[in-house]
Write a protein that holds these residues in place. Structure first.
Motif, mmCIF file in Angstrom:
data_model
loop_
_atom_site.group_PDB
_atom_site.id
_atom_site.type_symbol
_atom_site.label_atom_id
_atom_site.label_comp_id
_atom_site.label_asym_id
_atom_site.label_seq_id
_atom_site.Cartn_x
_atom_site.Cartn_y
_atom_site.Cartn_z
ATOM 1 N N TYR A 34 -0.514 13.773 -1.490
ATOM 2 C CA TYR A 34 -1.038 12.524 -2.049
ATOM 3 C C TYR A 34 -1.682 11.762 -0.902
ATOM 4 O O TYR A 34 -1.123 11.683 0.203
ATOM 5 N N SER A 35 -2.839 11.192 -1.139
ATOM 6 C CA SER A 35 -3.537 10.435 -0.105
ATOM 7 C C SER A 35 -4.028 9.125 -0.695
ATOM 8 O O SER A 35 -4.516 9.084 -1.823
ATOM 9 N N GLY A 36 -3.882 8.040 0.082
ATOM 10 C CA GLY A 36 -4.366 6.755 -0.402
ATOM 11 C C GLY A 36 -3.769 5.589 0.348
ATOM 12 O O GLY A 36 -3.345 5.720 1.495
ATOM 13 N N THR A 37 -3.719 4.450 -0.310
ATOM 14 C CA THR A 37 -3.298 3.208 0.326
ATOM 15 C C THR A 37 -1.861 2.862 -0.043
ATOM 16 O O THR A 37 -1.274 3.429 -0.967
ATOM 17 N N ALA A 38 -1.303 1.894 0.672
ATOM 18 C CA ALA A 38 0.058 1.419 0.408
ATOM 19 C C ALA A 38 0.211 0.029 1.006
ATOM 20 O O ALA A 38 -0.571 -0.384 1.871
ATOM 21 N N GLY A 39 1.222 -0.678 0.548
ATOM 22 C CA GLY A 39 1.577 -1.956 1.155
ATOM 23 C C GLY A 39 2.551 -1.742 2.296
ATOM 24 O O GLY A 39 3.444 -0.896 2.209
ATOM 25 N N GLY A 40 2.379 -2.485 3.368
ATOM 26 C CA GLY A 40 3.268 -2.350 4.519
ATOM 27 C C GLY A 40 4.579 -3.108 4.310
ATOM 28 O O GLY A 40 4.558 -4.321 4.082
ATOM 29 N N LEU A 41 5.711 -2.421 4.393
ATOM 30 C CA LEU A 41 7.017 -3.051 4.218
ATOM 31 C C LEU A 41 7.688 -3.405 5.534
ATOM 32 O O LEU A 41 8.451 -4.369 5.606
ATOM 33 N N ALA A 42 7.456 -2.596 6.553
ATOM 34 C CA ALA A 42 8.108 -2.854 7.839
ATOM 35 C C ALA A 42 7.610 -4.163 8.445
ATOM 36 O O ALA A 42 6.462 -4.566 8.243
ATOM 37 N N LYS A 43 8.485 -4.836 9.183
ATOM 38 C CA LYS A 43 8.112 -6.120 9.773
ATOM 39 C C LYS A 43 6.980 -5.984 10.786
ATOM 40 O O LYS A 43 6.246 -6.948 11.033
ATOM 41 N N ALA A 66 14.825 0.915 5.689
ATOM 42 C CA ALA A 66 14.111 1.924 6.478
ATOM 43 C C ALA A 66 12.708 2.204 5.955
ATOM 44 O O ALA A 66 11.931 2.903 6.610
ATOM 45 N N ALA A 67 12.365 1.674 4.778
ATOM 46 C CA ALA A 67 11.068 1.980 4.181
ATOM 47 C C ALA A 67 9.936 1.316 4.967
ATOM 48 O O ALA A 67 10.000 0.138 5.285
ATOM 49 N N LEU A 68 8.903 2.083 5.244
ATOM 50 C CA LEU A 68 7.744 1.570 5.973
ATOM 51 C C LEU A 68 6.641 1.094 5.045
ATOM 52 O O LEU A 68 5.844 0.236 5.426
ATOM 53 N N ALA A 69 6.574 1.661 3.842
ATOM 54 C CA ALA A 69 5.459 1.351 2.943
ATOM 55 C C ALA A 69 5.918 1.428 1.496
ATOM 56 O O ALA A 69 6.891 2.107 1.165
ATOM 57 N N ALA A 70 5.197 0.716 0.641
ATOM 58 C CA ALA A 70 5.484 0.721 -0.792
ATOM 59 C C ALA A 70 4.202 1.003 -1.563
ATOM 60 O O ALA A 70 3.141 0.474 -1.237
ATOM 61 N N GLU A 71 4.317 1.845 -2.582
ATOM 62 C CA GLU A 71 3.182 2.146 -3.453
ATOM 63 C C GLU A 71 3.713 2.607 -4.800
ATOM 64 O O GLU A 71 4.884 2.366 -5.111
ATOM 65 N N MET A 72 2.881 3.274 -5.613
ATOM 66 C CA MET A 72 3.227 3.464 -7.023
ATOM 67 C C MET A 72 3.173 4.919 -7.490
ATOM 68 O O MET A 72 3.189 5.169 -8.691
ATOM 69 N N GLU A 73 3.131 5.884 -6.548
ATOM 70 C CA GLU A 73 2.987 7.279 -6.965
ATOM 71 C C GLU A 73 3.848 8.309 -6.233
ATOM 72 O O GLU A 73 4.310 9.276 -6.846
ATOM 73 N N SER A 74 4.039 8.181 -4.936
ATOM 74 C CA SER A 74 4.479 9.313 -4.124
ATOM 75 C C SER A 74 5.836 9.888 -4.514
ATOM 76 O O SER A 74 6.011 11.108 -4.570
ATOM 77 N N ALA A 75 6.838 9.047 -4.766
ATOM 78 C CA ALA A 75 8.162 9.573 -5.097
ATOM 79 C C ALA A 75 8.143 10.358 -6.398
ATOM 80 O O ALA A 75 8.847 11.359 -6.550
#
Length: 285
Positions: free
Chosen positions: A100-109, A223-232
């Motif tokens: 999967y390739s694309g964008t995500a929101g950054g979760l890490a500080k 521990a999550a670095l990014a959030a999105e809507m498909e990968s899992a």
């Protein structure tokens, strides 16, 4: 049943366009320093589809440095679309590996817009069966998380540090691509050479993460670095089918109050960066 070597899935056309059109990729990367860039209609970048299955268009990708047949497809946004597309890629087209390739929101500080994340683990941030004794993010009867394929991750890690270099978590978080893709094309190599990149957990759910819900997700998945809507969802299908899987995401926003507007301004460029990183990864395999 047909068989192909690799299927690359993208949720949005702007994320798939860099794979099918080198011109689109070059133009997006040329605007990587702009505050905001929204290209013209991405439909214009697409040739006639290779094959249409259940409304999904699978495009042949011209990537001569990558062995075997590589196809690209737009899944649409969300977990159901991701799972459906991954299942078709594996069960109908016989894909031997899925990315999967694309964008995500950054979760890490310390997340940065433009940062590349290679997913080494995938969890559902919206899943909560803790009342039945499961971990947060775990679906009943399924693993607590889904691991990225170790062969693909090994190639990803080879892009993080030079051989023999100490790759502590802190250094990895600040590392850079050591093997720029498209070395024969300086503008593309330059675009990747200074991009921050690391491996880490990607959290998936059917919610766009903003300041309204980011604290709860960060607390549940520190521990999550990014959030999105498909990968899992794609990772779960690949796990059940025993097919190698990895997601490559570029941070397009920082889950802030302005997250939606920031995302739209960065989506095309960050989609192009994710595409270039995905190709770089496959060339390193």
């Amino acid at each position: 049943m047909n068989s192909c070597d690799t299927v690359i899935i993208c949720a949005e056309l702007t994320e798939l366009a860099p794979f099918v059109s080198r011109t689109w990729l070059q133009e997006c990367l040329a605007h990587r320093f702009a505050d905001s860039y929204q290209p013209q209609d991405p439909d214009k970048a697409f040739p006639s589809p290779f094959r249409e299955l259940s409304g999904l268009r699978f495009y042949p990708l011209d990537l001569p440095e990558i062995p075997g047949e590589v196809l690209g497809v737009q899944s649409g946004v969300g977990m159901v679309n991701a799972a459906r597309t991954t299942a078709i890629a594996i069960e109908v087209l016989g894909a031997r590996q899925v990315l999967y390739s694309g964008t995500a929101g950054g979760l890490a500080k310390d997340s940065q817009v433009g940062e590349i994340i290679f997913g080494d683990n995938y969890v559902f941030h919206s899943a909560d069966a803790t009342a039945f004794g499961y971990q947060r993010g775990q679906l009943p009867g399924m693993p607590a998380h889904y691991a990225g394929n170790e062969r693909l991750l090994s190639s990803a890690r080879s892009l993080l540090t030079d051989p023999g270099e100490d790759s502590s978590p802190r250094e990895t978080a600040a590392s850079r691509f050591k093997n720029p893709v498209f070395a024969a094309e300086p503008e593309l190599a330059d675009a990747l050479e200074e991009i921050p990149v690391r491996c880490g957990t990607i959290a998936t759910g059917d919610s766009f993460i903003t300041d309204a819900n980011v604290s709860e997700v960060r607390s549940a998945f520190p521990a999550a670095l990014a959030a999105e809507m498909e990968s899992a969802a794609a990772a779960q299908v690949a796990f059940l089918s025993q097919v190698p899987f990895l997601a490559v995401r570029c941070v397009s926003d920082l889950c802030s109050p302005e997250g939606q507007n920031v995302y739209h301004g960065n989506a095309a460029v960050c989609g192009a960066l994710a595409a270039a990183a995905t190709i770089c990864l496959l060339e390193a395999c």
